[in-house]
Enzyme design. Structure first.
Site, PDB file in Angstrom:
ATOM      1  N   GLY A 191       5.558  41.023  17.529  1.00  0.00           N
ATOM      2  CA  GLY A 191       6.323  41.484  16.367  1.00  0.00           C
ATOM      3  C   GLY A 191       6.705  40.385  15.375  1.00  0.00           C
ATOM      4  O   GLY A 191       7.486  40.639  14.452  1.00  0.00           O
ATOM      5  N   TRP A 215       4.900  38.945  12.995  1.00  0.00           N
ATOM      6  CA  TRP A 215       4.469  39.267  11.616  1.00  0.00           C
ATOM      7  C   TRP A 215       5.274  40.452  11.069  1.00  0.00           C
ATOM      8  O   TRP A 215       5.515  40.541   9.878  1.00  0.00           O
ATOM      9  CB  TRP A 215       2.964  39.582  11.578  1.00  0.00           C
ATOM     10  CG  TRP A 215       2.104  38.358  11.490  1.00  0.00           C
ATOM     11  CD1 TRP A 215       2.412  37.124  11.979  1.00  0.00           C
ATOM     12  CD2 TRP A 215       0.816  38.239  10.863  1.00  0.00           C
ATOM     13  NE1 TRP A 215       1.385  36.242  11.711  1.00  0.00           N
ATOM     14  CE2 TRP A 215       0.386  36.900  11.027  1.00  0.00           C
ATOM     15  CE3 TRP A 215      -0.019  39.126  10.210  1.00  0.00           C
ATOM     16  CZ2 TRP A 215      -0.831  36.434  10.546  1.00  0.00           C
ATOM     17  CZ3 TRP A 215      -1.244  38.666   9.724  1.00  0.00           C
ATOM     18  CH2 TRP A 215      -1.644  37.332   9.886  1.00  0.00           C
ATOM     19  N   ASP A 248      -0.291  48.265  17.927  1.00  0.00           N
ATOM     20  CA  ASP A 248      -0.778  47.320  18.943  1.00  0.00           C
ATOM     21  C   ASP A 248      -1.032  48.056  20.264  1.00  0.00           C
ATOM     22  O   ASP A 248      -0.412  49.076  20.548  1.00  0.00           O
ATOM     23  CB  ASP A 248       0.234  46.189  19.196  1.00  0.00           C
ATOM     24  CG  ASP A 248      -0.466  44.941  19.758  1.00  0.00           C
ATOM     25  OD1 ASP A 248      -0.638  43.968  18.998  1.00  0.00           O
ATOM     26  OD2 ASP A 248      -0.865  44.939  20.946  1.00  0.00           O
ATOM     27  N   ASP A 294      -4.696  51.887  19.970  1.00  0.00           N
ATOM     28  CA  ASP A 294      -5.854  51.068  19.616  1.00  0.00           C
ATOM     29  C   ASP A 294      -6.127  51.204  18.117  1.00  0.00           C
ATOM     30  O   ASP A 294      -6.398  52.310  17.628  1.00  0.00           O
ATOM     31  CB  ASP A 294      -7.047  51.585  20.443  1.00  0.00           C
ATOM     32  CG  ASP A 294      -8.270  50.713  20.291  1.00  0.00           C
ATOM     33  OD1 ASP A 294      -8.399  50.022  19.267  1.00  0.00           O
ATOM     34  OD2 ASP A 294      -9.114  50.740  21.212  1.00  0.00           O
ATOM     35  N   ASP A 347      -3.636  40.398  12.499  1.00  0.00           N
ATOM     36  CA  ASP A 347      -3.662  39.152  13.270  1.00  0.00           C
ATOM     37  C   ASP A 347      -4.199  39.471  14.673  1.00  0.00           C
ATOM     38  O   ASP A 347      -3.955  38.724  15.620  1.00  0.00           O
ATOM     39  CB  ASP A 347      -2.222  38.617  13.349  1.00  0.00           C
ATOM     40  CG  ASP A 347      -2.123  37.187  13.853  1.00  0.00           C
ATOM     41  OD1 ASP A 347      -3.067  36.408  13.616  1.00  0.00           O
ATOM     42  OD2 ASP A 347      -1.095  36.849  14.477  1.00  0.00           O
ATOM     43  N   LYS A 375      -7.272  37.781  10.537  1.00  0.00           N
ATOM     44  CA  LYS A 375      -7.653  36.600  11.319  1.00  0.00           C
ATOM     45  C   LYS A 375      -9.083  36.767  11.831  1.00  0.00           C
ATOM     46  O   LYS A 375      -9.452  37.828  12.330  1.00  0.00           O
ATOM     47  CB  LYS A 375      -6.712  36.465  12.511  1.00  0.00           C
ATOM     48  CG  LYS A 375      -7.133  35.349  13.471  1.00  0.00           C
ATOM     49  CD  LYS A 375      -6.036  35.005  14.425  1.00  0.00           C
ATOM     50  CE  LYS A 375      -5.822  36.085  15.480  1.00  0.00           C
ATOM     51  NZ  LYS A 375      -4.622  35.819  16.279  1.00  0.00           N
TER      52      LYS A 375
HETATM   53  C1  SAM Z   1      -2.022  37.092  18.353  1.00  0.00           C
HETATM   54  S1  SAM Z   1      -1.361  38.645  18.777  1.00  0.00           S
HETATM   55  C2  SAM Z   1      -0.556  39.108  17.283  1.00  0.00           C
HETATM   56  C3  SAM Z   1       0.691  38.324  17.029  1.00  0.00           C
HETATM   57  C4  SAM Z   1       1.540  38.927  15.940  1.00  0.00           C
HETATM   58  N1  SAM Z   1       0.946  38.726  14.643  1.00  0.00           N
HETATM   59  C5  SAM Z   1       2.900  38.306  15.947  1.00  0.00           C
HETATM   60  O1  SAM Z   1       3.205  37.512  15.063  1.00  0.00           O
HETATM   61  O2  SAM Z   1       3.692  38.635  16.827  1.00  0.00           O
HETATM   62  C6  SAM Z   1      -2.787  39.656  18.796  1.00  0.00           C
HETATM   63  C7  SAM Z   1      -2.521  41.096  19.171  1.00  0.00           C
HETATM   64  O3  SAM Z   1      -3.693  41.864  18.902  1.00  0.00           O
HETATM   65  C8  SAM Z   1      -3.603  42.994  19.745  1.00  0.00           C
HETATM   66  N2  SAM Z   1      -4.870  43.735  19.785  1.00  0.00           N
HETATM   67  C9  SAM Z   1      -6.092  43.319  20.185  1.00  0.00           C
HETATM   68  N3  SAM Z   1      -6.991  44.312  20.102  1.00  0.00           N
HETATM   69  C10 SAM Z   1      -6.331  45.393  19.613  1.00  0.00           C
HETATM   70  C11 SAM Z   1      -6.712  46.728  19.315  1.00  0.00           C
HETATM   71  N4  SAM Z   1      -7.970  47.164  19.486  1.00  0.00           N
HETATM   72  N5  SAM Z   1      -5.760  47.573  18.858  1.00  0.00           N
HETATM   73  C12 SAM Z   1      -4.485  47.150  18.695  1.00  0.00           C
HETATM   74  N6  SAM Z   1      -4.069  45.901  18.968  1.00  0.00           N
HETATM   75  C13 SAM Z   1      -4.969  45.026  19.419  1.00  0.00           C
HETATM   76  C14 SAM Z   1      -3.227  42.387  21.090  1.00  0.00           C
HETATM   77  O4  SAM Z   1      -2.677  43.363  21.942  1.00  0.00           O
HETATM   78  C15 SAM Z   1      -2.211  41.318  20.657  1.00  0.00           C
HETATM   79  O5  SAM Z   1      -0.896  41.769  20.818  1.00  0.00           O
END
Ligand code: SAM
Length: 258
Positions: free
Chosen positions: A58, A60, A78, A96, A120, A160
């Protein structure tokens, strides 16, 4: 504690942005990446409506809320549950981001079309460069498709991407849908990380072209009805050895080049 774990704890203790985030009650050091991206590219403004793809834990969402204020609105998605934030105008959906039914839930919550889509999201990192690049491209291309479906004309996009063979092609693809595309690595992104951020400024309103000649679109294995990515490389239960369609094709492409 093993040697590796000790090194990690020490690294974190000396990490400026980790410490800053902790002190200011931000949920991740990544919060500062969004602040820095916004400072440089002026993506999100006060009162904006924002969609955050891959938003847990959370950080961002918090940065975006600080920028849009109490008159803006933010919906995050997420796979993980996000602990609710103490703001009425920030909502996180568990699901998803590549699935149409989840995107519909997000759209239904929004007061109007979003001004900005931020992403991200990281795939599960395998440590194998090709695999991580391919999985990242699938997610980021899905994010681009979502942006073209949801954004207001003139809206902005940040995503990203893990660098690799097709990085430049991805940037080219983004530039087809936005007046300007940029690539950048904010100061808060670790030098050793392969991540780079791609920015699309001012959405031109074009519909996503599934018949595009871009090699990225050709690599996708999508459900043509929903534009959902059905590649096995995105499945959660994937093993390191499992080659998704995109990974396989990137390898083929590379061997042809060599
Ligand atoms: C680096 S973290 C994001 C950090 C966030 N921007 C923050 O500042 O807290 C990446 C996130 O992408 C999510 N993610 C990966 N594939 C996903 C998908 N298909 N659908 C939803 N979320 C996904 C992961 O669960 C993870 O929580």
């Amino acid at each position: 504690m093993g040697k590796k774990d000790k090194r990690w704890v020490l690294q974190r203790k000396n990490d400026h942005y980790y410490n800053l985030a902790k002190k200011r009650n931000y949920r991740s050091r990544a919060t500062y990446k969004l602040f820095q991206l916004n400072e440089k590219f002026n993506l999100i403004k006060e009162r904006n409506v924002v969609v955050d793809l891959g938003c847990a834990p959370g950080g961002w969402l918090q940065a975006a809320r600080d920028i849009v204020g109490d008159k803006g609105f933010i919906v995050g998605i997420d796979l993980q549950t996000v602990k609710p934030l103490p703001y009425e105008n920030v909502i996180a959906i568990k699901g998803d981001m590549t699935k149409e039914e989840i995107l519909k839930q997000a759209r239904d919550l929004l007061p109007e079309k979003p001004d900005v889509i931020i992403c991200d999201a990281s795939p599960n990192i395998s440590g194998v460069w090709d695999v991580d690049h391919a999985r990242s491209l699938e997610l980021t291309t899905m994010a681009l498709m979502t942006a073209t479906k949801m954004l207001k004309k003139g809206g902005n996009f940040v995503v990203k991407v893990f660098q690799g063979d097709l990085f430049e092609k991805y940037v080219q693809l983004v530039s087809e849908y936005f007046d300007k595309a940029f690539t950048t690595k904010p100061r808060a992104s670790r030098d050793e990380s392969a991540e780079v951020y791609v920015i699309g400024k001012r959405f031109n309103g074009r519909k996503f072209d599934m018949n595009s000649k871009s090699p990225i679109v050709k690599l996708l294995d999508t459900n043509p009805k929903e534009n959902e990515i059905t590649s096995p490389s995105l499945r959660k239960d994937i093993s390191k050895e499992d080659s998704g369609l995109m990974i396989k094709r990137i390898k083929e492409m590379r061997s042809k080049k060599e």
